[in-house]
Scaffold this motif. Structure first.
Motif, mmCIF file in Angstrom:
data_model
loop_
_atom_site.group_PDB
_atom_site.id
_atom_site.type_symbol
_atom_site.label_atom_id
_atom_site.label_comp_id
_atom_site.label_asym_id
_atom_site.label_seq_id
_atom_site.Cartn_x
_atom_site.Cartn_y
_atom_site.Cartn_z
ATOM 1 N N LEU A 45 -3.167 -5.135 -0.174
ATOM 2 C CA LEU A 45 -1.917 -4.484 -0.545
ATOM 3 C C LEU A 45 -0.842 -5.513 -0.872
ATOM 4 O O LEU A 45 -0.801 -6.591 -0.271
ATOM 5 N N GLU A 46 0.045 -5.154 -1.796
ATOM 6 C CA GLU A 46 1.105 -6.076 -2.238
ATOM 7 C C GLU A 46 2.382 -5.282 -2.473
ATOM 8 O O GLU A 46 2.416 -4.387 -3.328
ATOM 9 N N TRP A 47 3.423 -5.614 -1.727
ATOM 10 C CA TRP A 47 4.727 -4.983 -1.933
ATOM 11 C C TRP A 47 5.274 -5.397 -3.301
ATOM 12 O O TRP A 47 5.203 -6.570 -3.664
ATOM 13 N N PRO A 105 14.354 -4.078 3.147
ATOM 14 C CA PRO A 105 13.054 -3.398 3.250
ATOM 15 C C PRO A 105 12.334 -3.710 4.555
ATOM 16 O O PRO A 105 12.363 -4.847 5.028
ATOM 17 N N HIS A 106 11.686 -2.675 5.099
ATOM 18 C CA HIS A 106 10.961 -2.883 6.354
ATOM 19 C C HIS A 106 9.515 -2.459 6.257
ATOM 20 O O HIS A 106 8.653 -3.289 5.979
ATOM 21 N N TYR A 107 9.228 -1.181 6.489
ATOM 22 C CA TYR A 107 7.852 -0.737 6.442
ATOM 23 C C TYR A 107 7.801 0.623 5.762
ATOM 24 O O TYR A 107 8.833 1.100 5.261
ATOM 25 N N HIS B 33 3.711 -4.409 11.435
ATOM 26 C CA HIS B 33 3.352 -3.009 11.314
ATOM 27 C C HIS B 33 1.881 -2.911 10.909
ATOM 28 O O HIS B 33 1.343 -3.830 10.278
ATOM 29 N N PHE B 86 -4.772 -2.851 7.911
ATOM 30 C CA PHE B 86 -3.906 -3.888 7.374
ATOM 31 C C PHE B 86 -2.690 -4.087 8.273
ATOM 32 O O PHE B 86 -2.100 -3.127 8.763
ATOM 33 N N GLN B 88 1.279 -5.828 8.304
ATOM 34 C CA GLN B 88 2.346 -6.094 7.331
ATOM 35 C C GLN B 88 3.573 -6.577 8.092
ATOM 36 O O GLN B 88 3.922 -6.013 9.128
ATOM 37 N N SER B 90 7.799 -7.651 8.161
ATOM 38 C CA SER B 90 9.080 -7.370 7.499
ATOM 39 C C SER B 90 10.191 -8.251 8.081
ATOM 40 O O SER B 90 11.340 -7.812 8.182
ATOM 41 N N PHE B 97 1.346 -8.434 3.351
ATOM 42 C CA PHE B 97 0.287 -7.755 4.068
ATOM 43 C C PHE B 97 -0.844 -8.731 4.375
ATOM 44 O O PHE B 97 -1.064 -9.696 3.628
#
Lengths: 121, 106
Positions: A45-47, A105-107, B33, B86, B88, B90, B97
């Motif tokens: 996954l990639e933000w 941004p957080h989750y 997370h 996964f 992640q 912040s 991730f």
């Protein structure tokens, strides 16, 4: 029930543009920051980008800065991602997500089912 | 960017306890997370801020850790837990991730 439904994906040639949409329902859309997260085929996954509740603040990963634009229409409860100058490395499933926090941004507590974007000639 | 490292895969038997680790390249405080992604589905939030159970997630799932070392525990594991997990963060820079840990049931 929170629902996020993406649309607008498909096959696009390198260098061209595409706009994704995400229709939100089941919550007060204007009260939550929203984000796009992508996942290349068989990859992690990639933000990608986040937008504040009002749309006044946006955040991007470096690889899409200047090419992608995240925006929102609170009256329509819809999130957008305008993608320009697309590259093969942008090929991925793009997920619309909700960020339950405020500020930076957080989750991501809710995710759409995703929309596939394939960049290829 | 903060790199999150996870073991690629684990195999356990139903009823056992499993721990999935995530190591950050720098401290992320407790801003870690965890998500579960089953094949063909979107990710689902399990744990937020290291140890808080997300809404609707069974109490079999728990999280711990701070700084650079974090753990997701499933106890007991059920057949339906077959998925990729996964982590992640912040806390630093762009949200990143881990590569994911694929959990298989024996």
């Amino acid at each position: 029930e929170v629902q996020l439904v993406e649309s607008g994906g498909g096959l696009v040639q390198p260098g061209r543009s595409m706009k994704l949409s995400c229709a939100a329902s089941g919550f007060t859309f204007s009260s939550f920051p929203m984000a796009w997260v992508r996942q290349a085929p068989t990859k992690g996954l990639e933000w990608v980008a986040t937008i504040s509740t009002s749309g006044g603040s946006t955040y991007y990963r470096d690889s899409v800065k200047g090419r992608f634009t995240i925006s929102r229409d609170n009256a329509k409860s819809t999130l957008y991602l305008q993608m320009n100058s697309l590259r093969s490395e942008d090929t991925a499933t793009y997920y619309c997500t909700r960020d339950p926090t405020t500020g930076i941004p957080h989750y991501f507590d809710y995710w759409g089912q995703g929309v596939m974007v394939t960049v290829s000639s | 960017d903060t790199v999150l490292t996870q073991s690629p895969a684990l195999a356990v038997s139903p009823g056992e306890r499993v721990t999935i680790s995530c190591k950050a390249s720098e401290s992320v405080s407790t801003r870690m997370h965890w998500y579960q992604q089953k094949p063909g589905q979107q990710p689902k939030l399990l744990i937020y801020k290291a140890s808080n159970l997300a809404s609707g997630v069974p109490a079999r799932f728990s999280g711990s850790g701070s700084g650079t070392d974090f753990t997701l525990t499933i106890d007991p594991v059920e057949a339906d837990d077959t998925a990729t997990y996964f982590c992640q963060q912040s806390w630093n820079g762009p949200r990143t991730f881990g590569g994911g840990t694929k959990l298989e049931l024996k």
